[in-house]
Enzyme design. Sequence first.
Site, mmCIF file in Angstrom:
data_model
loop_
_atom_site.group_PDB
_atom_site.id
_atom_site.type_symbol
_atom_site.label_atom_id
_atom_site.label_comp_id
_atom_site.label_asym_id
_atom_site.label_seq_id
_atom_site.Cartn_x
_atom_site.Cartn_y
_atom_site.Cartn_z
ATOM 1 N N PRO A 286 0.776 -1.249 0.000
ATOM 2 C CG PRO A 286 0.003 -0.932 2.192
ATOM 3 C CD PRO A 286 0.726 -1.913 1.302
ATOM 4 C CB CYS A 287 3.075 2.842 -2.473
ATOM 5 S SG CYS A 287 2.218 2.390 -3.980
#
Length: 178
Positions: free
Chosen positions: A133-134
């Site tokens: 989850p950047c």
Amino acid sequence: MTYIQHYDAPLGRILLAADEVGLTGLWFDGAKYFADGLPAEHTERETPVLSEARRWLDLYFAGREPGFLPPLHPAGSAFQQAVWALLLQIPYGQTVTYGELARQLAEKQGRPRMSAQAVGGAVGHNKISIIIPCHRVVGTGGSLTGYAGGIDKKVKLLALEQTDMTHFFVPKTGTALL
């Protein structure tokens, strides 16, 4: 061998890539680093890894925390791998800053400090977006800095996770919009 499939998400079409070990890529069509690292030789075919990734995405885009990870196999340097491992620890619906990630990484590596810009570079080159989850990484002060899939998608992903968006803003100018 690398296998691919396309996934039609509510935010646009996604290309999934996997090898025999795990998912190697997940990119929105038109993303800044679209298909970065995808071998020229690949085959479009259903595999157990791609099926698990699609199941994860189905749950995620239905507004639910999937509660599992499909097998992952991202290729990158040791530094990138360390940053991506930290991304996986960011809870659903929450955010951290690049500076916080840099502090966490420095602590893990026994260093006095780490460059937030270097961490940002690794975050930006994450080949398995959404699942790693950047989009949950924000700038100091609440700036919703760049997302390779597009800043509009970052905002929508955070909203989907019901993240408290009251302290965030989209910058008006600069490279953060990329």
